[in-house]
Design an enzyme around this catalytic site. Structure first.
Site, PDB file in Angstrom:
ATOM      1  N   GLY A  10       0.876  -1.172   0.000  1.00 27.11           N
ATOM      2  CA  GLY A  10       0.000   0.000   0.000  1.00 27.11           C
ATOM      3  C   GLY A  10       0.907   1.213   0.000  1.00 27.11           C
ATOM      4  N   GLY A  12      -0.236   4.478  -0.500  1.00 30.06           N
ATOM      5  CA  GLY A  12      -1.076   5.675  -0.479  1.00 30.06           C
ATOM      6  C   GLY A  12      -0.531   6.699   0.501  1.00 30.06           C
ATOM      7  CB  ILE A  14      -0.504   5.314   5.868  1.00 27.59           C
ATOM      8  CG1 ILE A  14      -1.759   5.976   6.447  1.00 27.59           C
ATOM      9  CG2 ILE A  14       0.390   4.806   7.010  1.00 27.59           C
ATOM     10  CD1 ILE A  14      -2.622   5.070   7.302  1.00 27.59           C
ATOM     11  CG  ASN A  96     -10.234  -2.225   3.512  1.00 32.57           C
ATOM     12  OD1 ASN A  96     -10.105  -2.033   2.306  1.00 32.57           O
ATOM     13  ND2 ASN A  96     -10.189  -1.237   4.393  1.00 32.57           N
ATOM     14  CB  THR A 120      -5.820  -2.322   6.262  1.00 34.71           C
ATOM     15  OG1 THR A 120      -4.689  -2.143   5.410  1.00 34.71           O
ATOM     16  CG2 THR A 120      -7.100  -2.251   5.442  1.00 34.71           C
ATOM     17  NE  ARG A 152      -5.466  10.282  16.096  1.00 31.09           N
ATOM     18  CZ  ARG A 152      -6.012   9.467  15.207  1.00 31.09           C
ATOM     19  NH1 ARG A 152      -6.803   8.482  15.600  1.00 31.09           N
ATOM     20  NH2 ARG A 152      -5.777   9.634  13.928  1.00 31.09           N
ATOM     21  CG  HIS A 176      -8.145   1.855  15.867  1.00 32.78           C
ATOM     22  ND1 HIS A 176      -7.677   2.944  16.541  1.00 32.78           N
ATOM     23  CD2 HIS A 176      -8.286   2.248  14.585  1.00 32.78           C
ATOM     24  CE1 HIS A 176      -7.529   3.955  15.692  1.00 32.78           C
ATOM     25  NE2 HIS A 176      -7.899   3.552  14.501  1.00 32.78           N
TER      26      HIS A 176
HETATM   27  P1  A3D Z   1      -4.866   5.405   0.770  1.00 28.28           P
HETATM   28  O1  A3D Z   1      -4.117   6.663   0.619  1.00 28.28           O
HETATM   29  O2  A3D Z   1      -6.141   5.241  -0.001  1.00 28.28           O
HETATM   30  O3  A3D Z   1      -3.885   4.197   0.428  1.00 28.28           O
HETATM   31  C1  A3D Z   1      -4.317   2.884   0.312  1.00 28.28           C
HETATM   32  C2  A3D Z   1      -3.579   2.283  -0.858  1.00 28.28           C
HETATM   33  O4  A3D Z   1      -3.929   0.909  -0.929  1.00 28.28           O
HETATM   34  C3  A3D Z   1      -3.930   2.913  -2.220  1.00 28.28           C
HETATM   35  O5  A3D Z   1      -2.757   3.439  -2.802  1.00 28.28           O
HETATM   36  C4  A3D Z   1      -4.498   1.753  -3.025  1.00 28.28           C
HETATM   37  O6  A3D Z   1      -4.099   1.785  -4.391  1.00 28.28           O
HETATM   38  C5  A3D Z   1      -3.886   0.581  -2.305  1.00 28.28           C
HETATM   39  N1  A3D Z   1      -4.602  -0.677  -2.514  1.00 28.28           N
HETATM   40  C6  A3D Z   1      -5.929  -0.894  -2.650  1.00 28.28           C
HETATM   41  N2  A3D Z   1      -6.164  -2.205  -2.846  1.00 28.28           N
HETATM   42  C7  A3D Z   1      -4.951  -2.820  -2.821  1.00 28.28           C
HETATM   43  C8  A3D Z   1      -4.525  -4.157  -2.964  1.00 28.28           C
HETATM   44  N3  A3D Z   1      -5.408  -5.140  -3.191  1.00 28.28           N
HETATM   45  N4  A3D Z   1      -3.202  -4.419  -2.884  1.00 28.28           N
HETATM   46  C9  A3D Z   1      -2.313  -3.433  -2.658  1.00 28.28           C
HETATM   47  N5  A3D Z   1      -2.649  -2.145  -2.524  1.00 28.28           N
HETATM   48  C10 A3D Z   1      -3.954  -1.851  -2.607  1.00 28.28           C
HETATM   49  O7  A3D Z   1      -5.231   5.134   2.321  1.00 28.28           O
HETATM   50  P2  A3D Z   1      -4.357   5.522   3.611  1.00 28.28           P
HETATM   51  O8  A3D Z   1      -2.933   5.225   3.349  1.00 28.28           O
HETATM   52  O9  A3D Z   1      -4.773   6.856   4.097  1.00 28.28           O
HETATM   53  O10 A3D Z   1      -4.970   4.465   4.655  1.00 28.28           O
HETATM   54  C11 A3D Z   1      -4.729   3.088   4.494  1.00 28.28           C
HETATM   55  C12 A3D Z   1      -5.559   2.270   5.480  1.00 28.28           C
HETATM   56  O11 A3D Z   1      -5.154   2.583   6.822  1.00 28.28           O
HETATM   57  C13 A3D Z   1      -7.064   2.521   5.442  1.00 28.28           C
HETATM   58  O12 A3D Z   1      -7.761   1.292   5.553  1.00 28.28           O
HETATM   59  C14 A3D Z   1      -7.318   3.379   6.663  1.00 28.28           C
HETATM   60  O13 A3D Z   1      -8.646   3.260   7.156  1.00 28.28           O
HETATM   61  C15 A3D Z   1      -6.315   2.795   7.621  1.00 28.28           C
HETATM   62  N6  A3D Z   1      -5.966   3.647   8.764  1.00 28.28           N
HETATM   63  C16 A3D Z   1      -5.805   3.017   9.966  1.00 28.28           C
HETATM   64  C17 A3D Z   1      -5.457   3.740  11.080  1.00 28.28           C
HETATM   65  C18 A3D Z   1      -5.298   3.045  12.386  1.00 28.28           C
HETATM   66  O14 A3D Z   1      -4.972   3.664  13.371  1.00 28.28           O
HETATM   67  C19 A3D Z   1      -5.511   1.620  12.480  1.00 28.28           C
HETATM   68  C20 A3D Z   1      -5.262   5.132  10.989  1.00 28.28           C
HETATM   69  C21 A3D Z   1      -5.412   5.738   9.747  1.00 28.28           C
HETATM   70  C22 A3D Z   1      -5.771   4.978   8.624  1.00 28.28           C
END
Ligand code: A3D
Length: 320
Positions: A10, A12, A14, A96, A120, A152, A176
């Protein structure tokens, strides 16, 4: 000695931040995977070009073929979709779950000896799905949430007390989500528990209650402001601290989503509890005594995680 390898599944918001932080901290070489073709390559190249300026050495690779994660020492998983305003973490479960199954299988194939940190959402359930799909031992697969939630809490407390964030420790238990349990009596300023600080007149019980609630809603507060996604700087920093403790065998005591087998009266679920993270992964689960109120809040939080695991099990049995 060869450098450690950190794989990020991933790339994105994060994932990109994780790659930059891992580089700046020289944790090792970094491989960034994403299904969005070109994007992980672009981010890896961009970050590699910051290295001469920042003065760090790390090989950065990006790609959309799982073989790039081969032999990783640490894998951090953010693949999937994040929340949009109005969505709960639980709304993400359908998409997910499928992503975690694919990613878990790839980790089992290419990085079976790695320490895996899942980010995730919905976190506690997604880490459970990924561990099963990967076949990795449960002490090597954890979820990141508690470090972020307590960070936080620490931020808000330090602001209230006008002291350094470094001198505030905070303790958050449970899943969480909106039911997480910030433990006030185990949270301190330089060792002085929060209830004593209320007695000393540093704050009031009402203000403390408001801070606890703001911590519980911390993710939603940011989602509402950003409008197009969820928090990413602090989540990335939190996961990096967990990876650092594993790679350097620091044995830090950190709240993580860990697999419980009877501790806290919970069996075969991932829930946020304090653990020791060292070279052996989760080396010890710290089981503290909870009073009746804390136990009730914890059980409520565990109940919320259990309900989601049941949803996943039902979804999967309907498919087969
Ligand atoms: P984002 O910037 O959308 O990045 C996610 C990435 O995953 C994108 O680049 C997608 O292309 C990629 N992706 C989608 N499907 C697949 C796959 N099958 N294989 C590989 N890559 C794929 O999201 P983000 O980086 O902001 O957040 C990522 C996740 O973290 C999300 O589910 C959020 O809800 C989660 N999150 C969790 C917390 C916790 O404290 C647990 C905090 C913030 C975000």
């Amino acid at each position: 000695m060869a450098r450690n390898k950190i794989a990020l599944v991933g790339a994105g918001q994060i994932g990109g931040t994780l790659a930059l932080l891992a580089g700046l901290k020289e944790l090792g070489d970094i491989a960034v995977f994403d299904i969005a073709e070109g994007m992980p390559d672009g981010k890896a190249l961009d970050i590699a070009q910051s290295a001469p300026v920042e003065g760090f050495d790390a090989k950065m690779t990006g790609g959309s073929d799982y073989s790039i994660i081969e032999g990783a020492d640490v894998v951090i998983v953010t693949a999937g979709v994040p929340r949009k305003p109005g969505m709960s973490r639980d709304d993400l479960i359908g998409i997910n779950t499928g992503v975690m199954k694919t990613v878990g299988a790839a980790i089992g194939k290419y990085a079976p000896d790695a320490f895996v940190i899942v980010i995730t959402n919905p976190l506690d359930v997604m880490v459970w799905v990924l561990q099963q799909a990967s076949g990795l031992p449960t002490n090597k697969v954890v979820g990141m949430a508690g470090v972020l939630d307590s960070s936080r809490f620490r931020t808000f407390l330090a602001e209230e007390f006008k002291v350094s964030v470094e001198d505030v420790t905070a303790f958050v238990l449970g899943g969480h989500g909106d039911t997480m349990v910030p433990l006030v009596r185990y949270s301190t300023v330089a060792g002085i528990p929060l209830p004593d600080l209320v007695k000393l007149g540093w704050t009031t019980q009402e203000k403390l209650d408001a801070i606890v609630q703001r911590t519980r809603d911390g993710g939603a507060e940011i989602v509402k402001l950003l409008k197009t996604g969820s928090a990413f700087y602090a989540p990335a920093a939190s996961a990096i601290s967990m990876a650092d403790s594993y790679l350097k065998d620091k044995k830090r005591v950190l709240p993580v989503a860990a697999h419980l087998t009877g501790q806290y009266g919970v069996d075969d679920l991932y829930v946020g509890v304090p653990v020791v993270i060292g070279a052996g992964g989760v080396e010890r689960i710290v089981e503290i005594e909870l009073n009746a109120d804390e136990k009730a809040m914890f059980d409520n939080s565990v109940g919320a995680v259990k309900t989601l695991v049941e949803v996943v099990k039902k979804m999967e049995s309907e498919k087969s």
